[in-house]
Design a protein around this motif. Sequence first.
Motif, PDB file in Angstrom:
ATOM      1  N   ALA A 224       0.781  -1.493   0.005  1.00  0.00           N
ATOM      2  CA  ALA A 224       0.121   0.048   0.557  1.00  0.00           C
ATOM      3  C   ALA A 224       0.408   1.216  -0.174  1.00  0.00           C
ATOM      4  O   ALA A 224       2.040   0.933   0.900  1.00  0.00           O
ATOM      5  CB  ALA A 224      -1.063   0.165   1.308  1.00  0.00           C
ATOM      6  N   ALA A 225       0.247   2.399  -0.708  1.00  0.00           N
ATOM      7  CA  ALA A 225       1.335   3.618  -0.212  1.00  0.00           C
ATOM      8  C   ALA A 225       1.247   4.671   0.040  1.00  0.00           C
ATOM      9  O   ALA A 225       1.250   5.299   0.707  1.00  0.00           O
ATOM     10  CB  ALA A 225       0.689   4.091  -1.775  1.00  0.00           C
ATOM     11  N   GLY A 226       1.137   3.861   1.505  1.00  0.00           N
ATOM     12  CA  GLY A 226       1.109   4.236   2.985  1.00  0.00           C
ATOM     13  C   GLY A 226       2.578   4.522   3.584  1.00  0.00           C
ATOM     14  O   GLY A 226       3.423   5.370   2.715  1.00  0.00           O
ATOM     15  N   THR A 227       3.149   4.983   5.208  1.00  0.00           N
ATOM     16  CA  THR A 227       3.490   5.101   5.387  1.00  0.00           C
ATOM     17  C   THR A 227       4.781   4.383   5.136  1.00  0.00           C
ATOM     18  O   THR A 227       6.502   4.469   5.138  1.00  0.00           O
ATOM     19  CB  THR A 227       3.229   4.969   7.101  1.00  0.00           C
ATOM     20  OG1 THR A 227       3.459   3.853   7.439  1.00  0.00           O
ATOM     21  CG2 THR A 227       2.818   5.992   7.094  1.00  0.00           C
ATOM     22  N   THR A 228       4.389   3.562   4.778  1.00  0.00           N
ATOM     23  CA  THR A 228       5.119   2.123   4.707  1.00  0.00           C
ATOM     24  C   THR A 228       6.326   2.001   3.127  1.00  0.00           C
ATOM     25  O   THR A 228       7.502   1.935   3.691  1.00  0.00           O
ATOM     26  CB  THR A 228       5.149   0.649   3.877  1.00  0.00           C
ATOM     27  OG1 THR A 228       4.103  -0.056   4.968  1.00  0.00           O
ATOM     28  CG2 THR A 228       6.051  -0.339   3.924  1.00  0.00           C
ATOM     29  N   VAL A 229       5.610   3.103   2.359  1.00  0.00           N
ATOM     30  CA  VAL A 229       6.908   3.512   1.522  1.00  0.00           C
ATOM     31  C   VAL A 229       8.040   4.280   1.594  1.00  0.00           C
ATOM     32  O   VAL A 229       9.375   3.777   1.276  1.00  0.00           O
ATOM     33  CB  VAL A 229       6.146   4.774   0.517  1.00  0.00           C
ATOM     34  CG1 VAL A 229       6.654   5.422  -0.576  1.00  0.00           C
ATOM     35  CG2 VAL A 229       4.577   3.510   0.330  1.00  0.00           C
ATOM     36  N   HIS A 230       8.099   5.586   2.729  1.00  0.00           N
ATOM     37  CA  HIS A 230       9.315   5.665   3.091  1.00  0.00           C
ATOM     38  C   HIS A 230      10.419   4.446   4.110  1.00  0.00           C
ATOM     39  O   HIS A 230      11.478   4.530   3.828  1.00  0.00           O
ATOM     40  CB  HIS A 230       8.885   7.019   4.337  1.00  0.00           C
ATOM     41  CG  HIS A 230       8.082   7.970   3.969  1.00  0.00           C
ATOM     42  ND1 HIS A 230       8.865   8.877   4.038  1.00  0.00           N
ATOM     43  CD2 HIS A 230       6.766   7.324   3.976  1.00  0.00           C
ATOM     44  CE1 HIS A 230       7.672   9.449   3.196  1.00  0.00           C
ATOM     45  NE2 HIS A 230       6.749   8.870   2.718  1.00  0.00           N
ATOM     46  N   GLU A 231       9.761   3.975   4.245  1.00  0.00           N
ATOM     47  CA  GLU A 231      10.229   2.260   5.150  1.00  0.00           C
ATOM     48  C   GLU A 231      10.858   1.487   3.785  1.00  0.00           C
ATOM     49  O   GLU A 231      12.380   1.384   3.944  1.00  0.00           O
ATOM     50  CB  GLU A 231       9.894   2.140   6.041  1.00  0.00           C
ATOM     51  CG  GLU A 231       9.369   2.462   7.167  1.00  0.00           C
ATOM     52  CD  GLU A 231       8.136   1.430   7.939  1.00  0.00           C
ATOM     53  OE1 GLU A 231       8.263   0.192   7.800  1.00  0.00           O
ATOM     54  OE2 GLU A 231       8.194   1.564   9.230  1.00  0.00           O
ATOM     55  N   LEU A 232      11.102   0.993   2.999  1.00  0.00           N
ATOM     56  CA  LEU A 232      10.980   0.353   2.101  1.00  0.00           C
ATOM     57  C   LEU A 232      12.045   1.614   1.277  1.00  0.00           C
ATOM     58  O   LEU A 232      13.261   0.929   0.450  1.00  0.00           O
ATOM     59  CB  LEU A 232       9.881  -0.373   1.321  1.00  0.00           C
ATOM     60  CG  LEU A 232       9.195  -1.258   1.439  1.00  0.00           C
ATOM     61  CD1 LEU A 232       7.521  -0.771   1.314  1.00  0.00           C
ATOM     62  CD2 LEU A 232       9.570  -2.392   1.978  1.00  0.00           C
ATOM     63  N   ALA A 233      11.720   2.682   0.679  1.00  0.00           N
ATOM     64  CA  ALA A 233      12.848   3.957   0.059  1.00  0.00           C
ATOM     65  C   ALA A 233      14.139   4.372   0.784  1.00  0.00           C
ATOM     66  O   ALA A 233      15.519   3.721   0.875  1.00  0.00           O
ATOM     67  CB  ALA A 233      12.149   5.167  -0.066  1.00  0.00           C
ATOM     68  N   CYS A 234      13.914   3.803   2.249  1.00  0.00           N
ATOM     69  CA  CYS A 234      14.956   4.252   3.114  1.00  0.00           C
ATOM     70  C   CYS A 234      15.827   2.696   2.613  1.00  0.00           C
ATOM     71  O   CYS A 234      17.006   2.860   2.991  1.00  0.00           O
ATOM     72  CB  CYS A 234      14.340   4.416   4.902  1.00  0.00           C
ATOM     73  SG  CYS A 234      16.148   4.742   5.737  1.00  0.00           S
ATOM     74  N   ILE A 235      15.121   1.536   3.373  1.00  0.00           N
ATOM     75  CA  ILE A 235      16.465   0.458   2.527  1.00  0.00           C
ATOM     76  C   ILE A 235      16.612   0.039   1.970  1.00  0.00           C
ATOM     77  O   ILE A 235      17.878  -0.496   1.748  1.00  0.00           O
ATOM     78  CB  ILE A 235      15.212  -0.757   3.381  1.00  0.00           C
ATOM     79  CG1 ILE A 235      14.763  -0.405   4.965  1.00  0.00           C
ATOM     80  CG2 ILE A 235      15.820  -2.145   3.618  1.00  0.00           C
ATOM     81  CD1 ILE A 235      13.632  -1.682   5.740  1.00  0.00           C
TER      82      ILE A 235
END
Length: 468
Positions: A224-235
Amino acid sequence: MRVLLRCDARPSTGIGHVVRAVALAGAVRRRGGEATLVGTVDVPLARRIVTAAGLDLVPAGEGPAGVPTEVLRSADVVHLDTYDTMSTPSDVLVSSLEDGVFGRRRADVVVDPSLAAYAQARPEDGSGLVLAGPRYSPLRAQVRRARRVRAQGAGGHVVVVMGGTDAVGAAGAAVRLALRAGATRVTAIDPAGTLGPDEPRVTALRAVDDLAQLVVDADVVVSAAGTTVHELACIGVPMALVPVVANQAESYRYAVEAGIALGLGPVHALLADAAVAARLRALVADPGQQESLARRGRQLVDGAGADRVVDAWAAALGAGPRARPAGRDDAARLLAWRNDPVTRAASRSTEPVTVEAHERWLDGVLADPSRTLLVVEDPTGPLGTVRFDARGNEEVEVSLALAPERRGGGLAVAVLAAALAHLRATARPMPSVLAYVRPDNAASLRLFQRAGFRHAADEDGMRLLALD
């Protein structure tokens, strides 16, 4: 600094607000402050995250923003991370996190970490400082640790994450899409337990407390395009996104336009449109495209957002010392600090330094773009010096020396915090910060541990610590 973090986690709203609050709490503690979460946390996963972080949870009650009056009295900062309309307290620094127009309100410090924040002008509403863009995305320590150890998967492993609660029931469709796209193995977070056991390539998990650990070696994550996007991008994990609720539409669009994610379109199109499976199949089969998405994501989201927000709170409160670049005029002071017996005893080289050698060294450091030399001061004068030396493209080594006359005052953590704040403000992206400490230097080990460093390895008789 005493901070109250006002947020909720409900089945209908997910756990993203609480996850961001926990990240900010960690940054407050690294600065030596205190943080308390205030709100309603009805989702078991969110409760476990709060408990694991060692955070006190105060139920929402009567008072501005639902903060009980007796709790509010002791606060320096009240931070709001909620889309609900509510009054804001007075006589305290008010910080508010918004996602574009969602959760927007007047505040002394406004944080909008959304990908769209760079491109959209925020209407003037009397707010003070506005921190806009993913540089300010609050991410937990385990995300930054995963960033350091991220490794390419073995091929064909797709992880499906439709949010901590999967409020719209999208996990099943996303799993079937991944299988159509040629995934050899699918790991899916399935909070509702709707996925059956009949597909041997699928592993369904009801909940995962450490998402970063789950995805660190995935080839692709369908999310989903929620807050998880930032975590995945950072990793640095290649991702294919689905906007599952209205407040994700802008982040979805900007993630795709920024080249950090593949867009799959809305939930109803996942299985109805054959072109969607074709796009995902191409990504699953192409390591080059995966690497391109991952590299751009890591450049955009560096994981230091929570600390940057807390740096802004500290500056607004006038709390703590400030760091400035050292100059040639600091030569005599820096030499005196370097040759102090206590400083030499804790250094790799314990021999005194001559004036001539020190001046040559200082000229070289000031001219070298891979090195940053700072002097940290408070209103009473200099407190010490901190140096960052680059080790490759994504790491720096930190060293610190307190002014001998300022030792014993408990200032070392504040000095290091001020230097790290300067680095976060100037580095793009923020590098991993490492420290080498003699194993018998108990005081330095305690200092770095209090500042958020963890033991990473032992090298050449030194203890290697890494900033979480």
